[in-house]
Scaffold this active site. Structure first.
Site, PDB file in Angstrom:
ATOM      1  N   HIS A  14       0.874  -1.177   0.000  1.00 50.87           N
ATOM      2  CA  HIS A  14       0.000   0.000   0.000  1.00 50.87           C
ATOM      3  C   HIS A  14       0.906   1.219   0.000  1.00 50.87           C
ATOM      4  O   HIS A  14       1.594   1.488   0.982  1.00 50.87           O
ATOM      5  CB  HIS A  14      -0.926   0.013   1.206  1.00 50.87           C
ATOM      6  CG  HIS A  14      -1.796   1.228   1.237  1.00 50.87           C
ATOM      7  ND1 HIS A  14      -2.614   1.577   0.183  1.00 50.87           N
ATOM      8  CD2 HIS A  14      -1.959   2.197   2.171  1.00 50.87           C
ATOM      9  CE1 HIS A  14      -3.250   2.701   0.476  1.00 50.87           C
ATOM     10  NE2 HIS A  14      -2.862   3.091   1.674  1.00 50.87           N
ATOM     11  N   ASP A  16       1.308   4.847   0.138  1.00 48.70           N
ATOM     12  CA  ASP A  16       1.007   6.252   0.377  1.00 48.70           C
ATOM     13  C   ASP A  16       2.147   7.057  -0.225  1.00 48.70           C
ATOM     14  O   ASP A  16       3.298   6.963   0.220  1.00 48.70           O
ATOM     15  CB  ASP A  16       0.917   6.520   1.876  1.00 48.70           C
ATOM     16  CG  ASP A  16      -0.158   5.682   2.536  1.00 48.70           C
ATOM     17  OD1 ASP A  16      -1.328   5.895   2.209  1.00 48.70           O
ATOM     18  OD2 ASP A  16       0.188   4.824   3.368  1.00 48.70           O
ATOM     19  N   ASP A 126      -7.892   2.017   1.658  1.00 48.20           N
ATOM     20  CA  ASP A 126      -7.768   2.835   2.867  1.00 48.20           C
ATOM     21  C   ASP A 126      -8.496   4.165   2.715  1.00 48.20           C
ATOM     22  O   ASP A 126      -8.134   5.148   3.357  1.00 48.20           O
ATOM     23  CB  ASP A 126      -6.282   3.075   3.192  1.00 48.20           C
ATOM     24  CG  ASP A 126      -6.086   3.524   4.626  1.00 48.20           C
ATOM     25  OD1 ASP A 126      -7.010   3.345   5.438  1.00 48.20           O
ATOM     26  OD2 ASP A 126      -5.008   4.057   4.933  1.00 48.20           O
ATOM     27  N   HIS A 351      -5.346  10.101   0.014  1.00 50.07           N
ATOM     28  CA  HIS A 351      -6.030  10.368   1.281  1.00 50.07           C
ATOM     29  C   HIS A 351      -5.136  11.033   2.311  1.00 50.07           C
ATOM     30  O   HIS A 351      -5.614  11.851   3.096  1.00 50.07           O
ATOM     31  CB  HIS A 351      -6.650   9.085   1.844  1.00 50.07           C
ATOM     32  CG  HIS A 351      -5.755   7.894   1.812  1.00 50.07           C
ATOM     33  ND1 HIS A 351      -5.788   6.976   0.785  1.00 50.07           N
ATOM     34  CD2 HIS A 351      -4.801   7.459   2.653  1.00 50.07           C
ATOM     35  CE1 HIS A 351      -4.902   6.026   1.011  1.00 50.07           C
ATOM     36  NE2 HIS A 351      -4.281   6.300   2.135  1.00 50.07           N
TER      37      HIS A 351
END
Length: 919
Positions: A14, A16, A126, A351
C-alpha cells in the site's frame, strides 16, 4: 485432493505517495521496492504476481528515476505478474469532486491500457469512508466488485447481532448504490495486511497460520480466504514461495495459492452458497463509537481544501466547457494539457495528502502543485475564451462609435445565471513597437479620458455598474507567430450584475460613450438594497443585523424567518490532523451577545453589503501539559488537557451582501489566526423540525440522519460535504453553500443548527506515532466564503441546489473588439431541461472527439432529460455513454418545429447519465 478451503495470498504494497515522510523520501523507497520486485520476478518463477496498489502513478514515479527499466516493467505487466490499475491515484473520494473521481478512473484506465490489461478491481483499501455512488461508478467502468478497508462493521456468521444498513454478516457483502447498482463487496475485515510477513520456519509458521486462518474464517462467507501480503510502504516478501511451501506442509487440507484479485474474486463467486447482506449507500463507519472515523480530516489544513476546490472548479467547471466551446469553432481541444493539469492536481488527492494529515513538508509541496495545475487551467481558459470572444458578432456596438469597448461574459455552469461580475478593460493601448518613447507613451495613456461612459448590453439597454479607474497598466501579448508584444494601457474595472446569461452560454456587453446611448437607455435609478438601519432587502429576501453581528433572514416568498444566524463558535482542540477532540467539560465560546461594529460598506444599484467586526479574546493555546500528552502519544479520546487562561485577540471581519437578483445571501469572513489548538465554526440555526438533512456528495445529494447510531459515543458528529448542506421541513428549507469548507455538523441543539467548520488548528499528525506538524496550526490570515440560500423546502426543485453548484464556479470574462462573427452576441452551446437533475460536466472525449455532457439525478425518483441543440450546436448523432466515455446506445433525435433538434433520455433514480454528441 479436494480442499475444504483455499488461502489466497495476494502480494502488494500500500503505497502512500507521501505521508509521515516527504514525497521524495517515499519516492526513494519506491524505487528500491520496484527494483527488488523486478529482480525477484526475473529470478524466481514461483513468485507469481504483485498488485501495484491500484494506482498507475506508481509507474510514472518509478520511471521518472528508472526510465531504463520501462521494457522490464512492460514485460511483467503484459505477462500478468505485475497487476496495474484501475486508478491514477488512490484518492480520498469524499474530499475530491465528482468529476475528479471520474478523471481519476479515466486517466488510470488510459495509462494502464498502454501497458496491457487493466485490473478491473474497485480498489479502495484505505479510503476514509466510501461514497454511496461507488457501485454505480464501478459498474459504469465495467467493474463488478469493490474491495475496501473502512466503513462497514462485519458481525461474523456466528454473531447473532441483526443486520442493519451499516452491518454485514460476512466480510463478503453486496454493496448497493442509491440507483440500485450492485457490486460484490470485499471488506478487509482483518485489514489489508492480514497476510503480511508470512514466516518460512516451521514453528513460527504454525503459530502464524493457526491464528490467521481462524481470523479470516471468523468473517468469511466461503472457504476462499483472502490474505493481503503487504502493508504501508512494505517491501516485497522475497521468500514468500518458500513460506507458502511450509504452509502447505503444515496444513495439507488447505490450498495455499499465490493469487491475484481476478482469481480470488472468481473463486468467491464460484463457491458462494450463503446469502450475503446487502449494504446500501455510503460506508462511513456510522455503526461505531465515532472516535476513529477520521472524518475530521475534512477540516485539517482547510487552506488545502480551499485551493483544491478552486483548482477543480477551474478545470471542470470553466476550462473544460470553454475549451469545448472553442472546439465547436474548429479550435483544437488540448487533451494533453488537460491530462497534465488533472494529473498534477490529482497528485494532491491521495487520502494522506488532501486530508491534510501528513507532515508539513508534504503539504508545502502540495501548494506548489495546486498552483501549477491552476496555471495550466488558466492558460487553457485564456486561449479558449479569446477564441470564442473573437467569434462573437459584436458589430451591434459599432453604432456607439470607434471608442466602444466590447467584452463577453461566459456562464460555464449548467443553469441560467445572474450575478455580479467584474472585468478589467483596456480603454486604449499603445504598443512599444510603435516607436514612441516610454515617457511619451505614459503621457498619452494618462491623457485618455475614461469618464462619460455607459455600460450597455447587446440590446442597447443601459446596465447599472461601478467603474474604478485603474490608471496606467503595463501588459503584453504573446502571439503565435511573433515575438512578445508589450504595451502600455489605460485600464478601468467595471463591476455590474449580469442577468440571465444562458447555461453553457455567453452574453456580450459594450462600454461606450454615454452621449452615444439613446435617451431611453439613460442611467438607471434604483431603490437601495440597504433598507433601514443595518438591514438589506431585495424582492425575495430581507436581512436584519443584530447588535452582536448575528442576523435574521426572512424568506419573503414563504414568510419563513431564520434567527441568530452567523454566530461564531470557538472551542479547544486537543486532537490531531485526523480527529477533533474538545477538552473534557469545556464550554464553547461564542459571539452571541458580543457587541460588534457594523457599517454599510457598499451601496450600489446592483449590490449592498455590511461589514461586521468582532473583537474577541480567545485562549492562546492548550495548557502546557498538552505537550507532554502529545510526546507520550496518549490516544486522543483519553487526553485530559484544558486550554490556557492566557488569551490572544481574534478580530473577525464579516461581510454580508445582497444583490438585486440574488436568491441567496453572500457571506464572507476573514481573520488573522494567532491562537493554537482550537476550532472555529459559524452557526446557522434552522429551527426546522426535521430528523434528517441533505448534503452534497459525489454524484449524490445524500440524506443523512441528524442523530447518530446508538453505538456513537463521540460528542461530535461531523460530516463531509462537497458544495452544500441543507435542512428542510414542510414548506421551508435552508441551504448553506461553501467554497472548500468540507466539514459540517447538524447540531443536536434543538434548533437543527448547521455548523460549518472554518478552521481547525492542531499541531501533530497523529495515527501511529509522534509526528509534530506545527504548520497545521494554520497561523496567519484566513478567508472563507459561503452563500445562504433559503427555499420552499425542496432544494432541488426550488433552484437552491443549482445556486449552490453555481457558487462553485467563477464567472469568466474577456475583452474583444468590434467585429462580425458566427456567434450571436447572446446564446449557448447546448440547452437542457430536467427537473431534479444536476449538471456535472461538459468536455470532449479524446477517444472519439465527441462532446461529453454529464448529469446526475439529485432525487430518488425517475426523471427525464431533454438535451437540445442551441444557436451554436446540434445534437445530431447523440448517444448514451458512461464514465469511461465508451459508446452506448444511439438516441433518437426529435424536432420541435422550431428548427431545433433534441433528444429525450429517461433518467433513473440517482442515476449518473452521460450523453455524447457528435462534433
Amino acid at each position: 485432493m479436494t480442499y475444504k478451503r483455499t488461502a489466497h495470498i495476494i502480494s502488494h504494497t500500500h503505497w502512500d505517495r507521501e505521508w509521515y515522510l516527504p514525497y521524495e523520501k517515499h519516492h526513494v523507497l519506491l524505487v528500491k521496492l520496484v527494483d527488488t520486485l523486478l529482480h525477484t520476478l526475473e529470478t524466481d518463477p514461483e513468485f507469481k504476481s504483485f498488485y501495484l496498489d491500484g494506482q498507475t502513478i506508481i509507474l510514472e514515479d518509478y520511471l521518472q528515476v528508472r526510465p531504463d527499466n520501462r521494457e522490464r516493467l512492460e514485460r511483467y505487466i503484459k505477462e500478468g505478474r505485475i497487476v496495474i490499475g484501475p486508478w491514477y491515484i488512490l484518492q480520498d473520494a469524499f474530499l475530491t469532486s465528482s468529476e475528479a473521481n471520474v478523471r481519476n478512473l479515466q486517466i488510470g484506465h488510459q495509462d494502464a491500457s498502454r501497458y496491457g490489461t487493466i485490473a478491473k478491481v474497485g480498489y479502495f483499501p484505505d479510503t476514509f469512508g466510501n461514497i454511496g455512488q461507488a457501485p454505480q461508478l464501478m459498474r459504469q467502468a465495467g467493474i463488478d466488485n469493490a474491495v475496501f478497508g473502512r466503513g462497514v462493521k462485519p458481525t461474523g456468521f456466528n454473531n447473532t447481532v441483526a443486520d442493519s444498513e451499516y452491518e454485514s454478516s460476512f466480510s463478503e457483502l453486496i454493496w448497493e448504490g442509491p440507483d440500485g447498482s450492485r457490486v460484490l463487496g470485499i471488506l478487509f475485515a482483518n485489514w489489508y495486511s492480514n497476510g503480511n510477513e508470512v514466516p518460512a520456519d516451521e514453528a513460527s509458521a504454525k503459530e502464524y497460520w493457526e491464528r490467521k486462518l481462524a481470523d479470516a474464517e471468523k468473517y468469511a462467507a466461503t472457504g476462499q480466504l483472502l490474505f493481503m501480503n503487504g502493508c504501508d510502504h512494505q517491501p516485497i516478501q522475497r521468500d514468500l514461495p518458500a513460506a507458502l511451501e511450509m504452509a502447505r506442509k503444515l496444513y495439507p487440507d488447505t490450498e495455499f495459492v499465490h493469487s491475484n484479485f481476478e482469481d480470488y474474486l472468481a473463486s468467491v463467486n464460484a463457491s458462494m452458497t450463503r446469502e450475503l447482506s446487502v449494504v446500501k449507500g455510503e460506508l462511513r463507519s456510522q455503526r461505531t463509537d465515532g472516535w476513529s472515523t477520521l472524518v475530521n480530516t475534512a477540516s485539517a489544513r482547510v487552506y488545502l481544501k480551499q485551493m483544491n476546490q478552486l483548482g477543480q472548479a477551474m478545470l471542470e467547471r470553466v476550462a473544460e466547457p470553454l475549451a469545448a466551446f472553442a472546439y465547436s469553432l474548429g479550435h483544437e481541444y488540448p487533451h494533453h494539457l488537460f491530462t497534465y493539469a488533472w494529473k498534477t492536481l490529482m497528485q494532491n488527492h491521495p487520502h494522506d495528502s488532501i486530508c491534510g494529515c501528513s507532515v508539513d513538508e508534504v503539504h508545502r509541496e502540495m501548494v506548489t502543485r495546486f498552483d501549477k495545475s491552476r496555471h495550466v487551467a488558466k492558460a487553457i481558459i485564456d486561449e479558449s475564451k479569446q477564441v470564442v470572444a473573437d467569434a462573437v458578432d459584436t458589430s451591434v456596438f459599432q453604432q456607439y462609435g470607434e471608442a466602444a469597448v466590447p467584452f463577453v461574459v461566459y456562464n460555464t455552469t449548467g443553469w441560467s445565471r445572474s450575478g455580479v461580475v467584474s472585468i478589467e478593460l483596456d480603454i486604449e493601448r499603445i504598443y512599444f513597437r510603435d516607436g514612441h518613447l516610454l515617457e511619451t507613451m505614459n503621457q498619452m495613456m494618462y491623457a485618455v479620458d475614461v469618464t462619460g461612459r455607459e455600460l450597455v448590453d447587446h440590446n442597447g439597454g443601459a446596465v447599472a455598474h461601478s467603474m474604478t479607474d485603474m490608471g496606467l497598466h503595463f501588459g503584453y501579448e504573446l502571439p503565435d507567430d511573433k515575438f512578445r508584444q508589450p504595451y502600455m494601457a489605460r485600464r478601468v474595472r467595471l463591476t455590474f450584475e449580469a442577468k440571465d446569461v444562458a447555461a453553457l452560454g455567453l452574453a456580450a456587453y459594450g462600454y461606450v460613450r454615454k452621449a452615444a446611448v439613446a435617451a431611453t437607455a439613460a442611467e438607471q435609478a434604483s431603490v437601495s438594497l440597504a433598507s433601514g438601519q443595518n438591514a438589506l432587502e431585495n424582492e425575495w429576501l430581507r436581512v436584519d443585523i443584530n447588535s452582536d453581528g448575528s442576523f435574521q433572514l426572512t424568506d419573503k416568498r414563504n414568510g419563513q424567518v431564520y434567527t441568530d444566524l452567523g454566530v461564531y463558535e470557538n472551542t479547544g482542540d486537543i486532537g490531531n490532523e485526523y480527529m477533533y477532540k474538545q477538552p473534557n467539560g469545556e464550554q464553547a465560546l461564542t459571539t452571541k451577545g458580543l457587541p460588534a461594529r457594523i457599517r454599510l460598506v457598499e451601496d450600489t444599484p446592483y449590490r449592498a453589503s455590511f461589514e461586521i467586526i468582532h473583537e474577541w479574546a480567545i485562549p492562546a493555546s492548550a495548557e502546557p501539559n498538552f505537550e507532554v500528552e502529545k510526546q507520550e502519544a496518549v490516544y486522543f479520546p483519553d487526553r485530559k488537557s484544558q486550554r490556557t487562561e492566557t488569551t490572544v485577540p481574534l478580530v473577525i471581519r464579516t461581510e454580508i451582501a445582497l444583490t438585486r437578483e440574488g436568491k441567496g445571501l453572500e457571506w464572507k469572513s476573514s481573520f488573522n489566526n494567532q491562537a493554537k489548538d482550537h476550532r472555529v465554526r459559524v452557526l446557522f440555526p434552522t429551527d426546522l423540525a426535521s430528523a434528517y438533512h441533505h448534503a452534497d456528495s459525489i454524484f449524490e445529494v445524500v440524506r443523512r440522519d441528524n442523530e447518530p447510531a446508538p453505538e456513537w459515543s463521540n460528542p461530535s458528529n461531523a460530516q463531509h460535504q462537497q458544495a452544500f448542506v441543507d435542512v428542510s421541513h414542510g414548506g421551508a428549507g435552508l441551504t448553506v453553500a461553501n467554497l472548500g469548507l468540507n466539514e459540517y455538523e447538524v447540531l443536536r441543539d434543538g434548533r437543527q443548527s448547521i455548523a460549518v467548520t472554518l478552521l481547525r488548528a492542531v499541531a501533530e499528525l497523529g495515527d501511529w506515532g509522534v509526528f509534530p506538524t506545527p504548520e497545521a496550526q494554520c497561523l496567519g490570515e484566513q478567508q472563507f466564503s459561503l452563500v445562504i440560500l433559503p427555499h420552499n423546502g425542496d432544494g432541488a426543485a426550488s433552484g437552491a441546489y443549482a445556486g449552490a453548484y453555481q457558487f462553485q464556479a467563477p464567472w469568466t470574462v474577456s475583452q474583444t473588439g468590434i467585429h462580425s462573427g458566427k456567434l450571436a452576441p447572446a446564446g449557448a452551446l447546448f440547452q437542457w431541461e430536467g427537473s431534479g437533475l444536476a449538471f456535472s460536466s461538459l468536455k470532449v472525449s479524446e477517444q472519439s472527439g465527441d462532446y461529453m455532457a454529464r448529469w446526475y439525478n439529485m432525487n430518488a425518483a425517475s426523471a427525464e432529460l431533454k438535451l437540445a441543440g442551441a444557436a451554436y450546436a446540434t445534437v445530431e448523432g447523440a448517444y448514451k455513454s458512461d464514465v469511461l466515455e465508451q459508446a452506448g446506445e444511439g438516441l433518437t433525435v426529435h424536432a420541435d418545429g422550431k428548427s431545433q433538434s433534441y433528444v429525450q433520455v429517461p433518467v433513473g433514480p440517482c442515476e449518473i447519465v452521460t450523453i455524447a454528441v457528435k462534433h
